[in-house]
Design an enzyme around this catalytic site. Structure first.
Site, PDB file in Angstrom:
ATOM      1  CB  CYS A 167      -0.681  -0.093   1.367  1.00  0.00           C
ATOM      2  SG  CYS A 167      -2.307  -0.871   0.715  1.00  0.00           S
TER       3      CYS A 167
HETATM    4  N1  COA Z   1     -20.640  -9.387   6.904  1.00  0.00           N
HETATM    5  C1  COA Z   1     -21.301  -9.261   8.086  1.00  0.00           C
HETATM    6  N2  COA Z   1     -20.604  -9.293   9.096  1.00  0.00           N
HETATM    7  C2  COA Z   1     -19.001  -9.408   8.969  1.00  0.00           C
HETATM    8  C3  COA Z   1     -18.618  -9.454   8.085  1.00  0.00           C
HETATM    9  C4  COA Z   1     -19.492  -9.167   6.526  1.00  0.00           C
HETATM   10  N3  COA Z   1     -18.376  -9.472   5.479  1.00  0.00           N
HETATM   11  N4  COA Z   1     -17.205  -9.602   7.755  1.00  0.00           N
HETATM   12  C5  COA Z   1     -16.751  -9.986   9.240  1.00  0.00           C
HETATM   13  N5  COA Z   1     -18.358 -10.002  10.146  1.00  0.00           N
HETATM   14  C6  COA Z   1     -17.929  -9.951  11.143  1.00  0.00           C
HETATM   15  C7  COA Z   1     -17.325 -11.101  12.149  1.00  0.00           C
HETATM   16  O1  COA Z   1     -17.224 -12.883  11.956  1.00  0.00           O
HETATM   17  C8  COA Z   1     -17.533 -10.359  13.211  1.00  0.00           C
HETATM   18  O2  COA Z   1     -18.122 -11.175  14.364  1.00  0.00           O
HETATM   19  P1  COA Z   1     -18.220 -11.640  15.880  1.00  0.00           P
HETATM   20  O3  COA Z   1     -18.247 -10.232  16.500  1.00  0.00           O
HETATM   21  O4  COA Z   1     -19.763 -12.459  16.196  1.00  0.00           O
HETATM   22  O5  COA Z   1     -17.076 -12.209  15.755  1.00  0.00           O
HETATM   23  C9  COA Z   1     -17.251  -8.617  13.415  1.00  0.00           C
HETATM   24  O6  COA Z   1     -17.951  -8.677  12.518  1.00  0.00           O
HETATM   25  C10 COA Z   1     -16.339  -7.657  13.599  1.00  0.00           C
HETATM   26  O7  COA Z   1     -15.699  -8.331  12.918  1.00  0.00           O
HETATM   27  P2  COA Z   1     -13.719  -8.021  12.532  1.00  0.00           P
HETATM   28  O8  COA Z   1     -12.994  -8.589  11.876  1.00  0.00           O
HETATM   29  O9  COA Z   1     -13.340  -7.498  14.195  1.00  0.00           O
HETATM   30  O10 COA Z   1     -14.258  -6.485  12.181  1.00  0.00           O
HETATM   31  P3  COA Z   1     -13.397  -4.902  11.885  1.00  0.00           P
HETATM   32  O11 COA Z   1     -14.663  -3.649  13.002  1.00  0.00           O
HETATM   33  O12 COA Z   1     -11.724  -4.788  12.975  1.00  0.00           O
HETATM   34  O13 COA Z   1     -13.993  -4.678  10.324  1.00  0.00           O
HETATM   35  C11 COA Z   1     -11.515  -3.757   8.912  1.00  0.00           C
HETATM   36  C12 COA Z   1     -12.938  -5.049   9.850  1.00  0.00           C
HETATM   37  C13 COA Z   1     -11.215  -5.617   7.779  1.00  0.00           C
HETATM   38  C14 COA Z   1     -13.389  -3.037   7.500  1.00  0.00           C
HETATM   39  C15 COA Z   1     -11.309  -3.104  10.152  1.00  0.00           C
HETATM   40  O14 COA Z   1     -10.676  -4.587  10.461  1.00  0.00           O
HETATM   41  C16 COA Z   1     -10.082  -2.731   8.881  1.00  0.00           C
HETATM   42  O15 COA Z   1     -10.087  -2.001   7.788  1.00  0.00           O
HETATM   43  N6  COA Z   1      -9.018  -2.637   9.175  1.00  0.00           N
HETATM   44  C17 COA Z   1      -7.790  -2.488   8.890  1.00  0.00           C
HETATM   45  C18 COA Z   1      -7.476  -2.946   7.273  1.00  0.00           C
HETATM   46  C19 COA Z   1      -6.337  -1.936   6.498  1.00  0.00           C
HETATM   47  O16 COA Z   1      -6.180  -0.942   6.493  1.00  0.00           O
HETATM   48  N7  COA Z   1      -5.789  -2.963   5.978  1.00  0.00           N
HETATM   49  C20 COA Z   1      -4.851  -2.250   4.774  1.00  0.00           C
HETATM   50  C21 COA Z   1      -5.000  -3.164   4.088  1.00  0.00           C
HETATM   51  S1  COA Z   1      -3.917  -2.493   2.906  1.00  0.00           S
END
Ligand code: COA
Length: 384
Positions: A167
């Site tokens: 990135c």
């Molecule tokens: N639809 C519905 N629910 C979902 C889902 C989806 N597509 N994906 C995950 N969930 C659920 C999970 O199973 C989890 O359920 P639980 O609480 O019952 O275990 C809950 O939602 C939370 O999941 P989590 O992965 O902890 O979500 P989050 O709030 O951390 O959001 C991201 C996920 C990826 C959006 C976030 O963590 C993020 O953007 N992180 C930074 C990523 C980044 O910058 N990466 C760099 C890449 S270049």
């Protein structure tokens, strides 16, 4: 400092951004379309494994949700190079015809489109450019370099090479280009970031299927001596890397050494999103503050932040820490709502689309962060 090709031209060794360019794929996928396709795949999968699921041998897959995606990430839609196959529950990957070696490859094609846009905006002819860096998260092939193909397509002499810092590829590319200018090795360098992220995204993974989008950007870094009247002085660049397994893509040329796992999910993008969020936000905020202090820039006086576009919540927290207050959309513009995470291109799209209204003397920050971990800052000031 003199330019070897034009001995009469006195170079300054001061790098500027002369212009940027953007190519946006025409097709876009909304969250509703994406979730409909994903949930159809889940139904198919669970039906196909009904007996094993009933026997407790296989865990059923769960639906995705539009509400979750928008709340957790801020993403509402993303552009892709091939919409129909990505949404087809039987495919869920990009598809297009393989091109012959005599045809421009698809990654070079969109890079060239963005580069032409940047050149036109700078009023620059390709023959005035000395080097092309293709800075992106994934390269279509090992060699010949994408940058050399782009260089050839544009008709640029000099040299080109590929660089991959996930990135942060574009900001690392900008520093590299700026260093060529500072050293007098080049007076005009194109940093091209074609990001066809739909190729590395696991569209069948509920945790990440909504994250990425396709795009290409270009940044023309030049010596101030030849820059167009309107440009951005590069006040300082800073790069940082810290090893982390929390964002990985294990695809590579040695995958064929263990064919049994060559198509496993870890050969696409995987991440521990929560950990990335928690670890990267403080690292990047501190890096920005330290670099601002080094450059004698008051962070609270920054007119605009063009931040990496991965997650709206991350940007909110980083911008707050840097500016000392909750940032407005004007101070920290969002493009991930319509582009998704476009990897290294994200902060450049934000800069490209949200800089025309600033006035000479305004200072801003282009900042990327992501896998590696990697992070890059480019402080800029508007001129002209
Ligand atoms: N639809 C519905 N629910 C979902 C889902 C989806 N597509 N994906 C995950 N969930 C659920 C999970 O199973 C989890 O359920 P639980 O609480 O019952 O275990 C809950 O939602 C939370 O999941 P989590 O992965 O902890 O979500 P989050 O709030 O951390 O959001 C991201 C996920 C990826 C959006 C976030 O963590 C993020 O953007 N992180 C930074 C990523 C980044 O910058 N990466 C760099 C890449 S270049």
């Amino acid at each position: 400092m003199q330019d070897s090709q034009h001995p009469s031209l006195a170079l300054t060794g001061r790098p500027v951004i002369s212009a940027t360019g953007l190519f946006t794929p025409p097709e876009s996928i909304t969250n509703a379309e994406l979730v409909e396709s994903f949930n159809a795949f889940v139904d198919r999968h669970n039906a196909a494994h009904a007996d094993a699921i009933a026997a407790g041998e296989v865990a059923p897959l769960a639906y995705s949700s539009v509400e979750f995606i928008e709340k957790a990430s801020g993403i509402k839609a993303r552009h892709v190079m091939a919409k129909a196959p990505v949404l087809d529950p039987a495919i869920m990957a990009p598809r297009w015809d393989e091109r012959s070696n005599d045809d421009l490859s698809i990654m070079a094609e969109i890079g060239v489109a963005a580069a032409r846009d940047a050149l036109a905006r700078a009023g620059r002819a390709p023959e005035d450019v000395d080097a092309v860096l293709c800075a992106a998260s994934n390269m279509q092939r090992a060699y010949p370099a994408m940058a050399i193909e782009i260089q050839q397509a544009l008709g640029i002499e000099g040299f080109g090479f590929d660089m991959n810092v996930a990135c942060s590829s574009a900001t690392f590319g900008i520093q590299t280009a700026a260093d060529y200018v500072r050293a007098g090795h080049a007076k005009s360098v194109l940093v091209v970031s074609p990001e066809i992220t739909s190729g590395h995204l696991n569209w069948r993974d509920r945790d990440s299927h909504f994250i990425f989008g396709d795009v290409a950007t270009a940044v023309l870094v030049e010596d101030a001596a030849i820059a167009p009247p309107q440009h951005w002085d590069i006040l300082g660049t800073k790069l940082k890397t810290v090893f982390s397994n929390n964002i990985r893509n294990n695809f590579g040329f040695l995958n064929r050494a263990h064919p049994e796992t060559a198509d496993a999910p870890d050969k696409l993008f995987v991440q521990e999103g929560r950990k990335v969020f928690k670890e990267v936000v403080p690292m990047v905020a501190q890096m920005i503050l330290d670099e601002a202090a080094r450059l004698g820039i008051d962070p609270e006086g920054l007119r605009r932040l063009w931040l990496h576009q991965a997650n709206a919540g991350m940007n909110r927290l980083i911008a707050h820490k840097v500016l000392g207050h909750e940032a407005s959309e004007d101070e920290s513009p969002t493009v991930l709502d319509t582009y998704g995470n476009t990897s290294s291109a994200g902060s450049i799209i934000a800069f490209h689309q949200h800089q025309a209204d600033l006035t000479p003397g305004d200072t801003g920050l282009i900042c990327s962060f992501g896998a590696g971990y990697s992070a890059g800052t480019v402080f800029v000031r508007k001129v002209g």
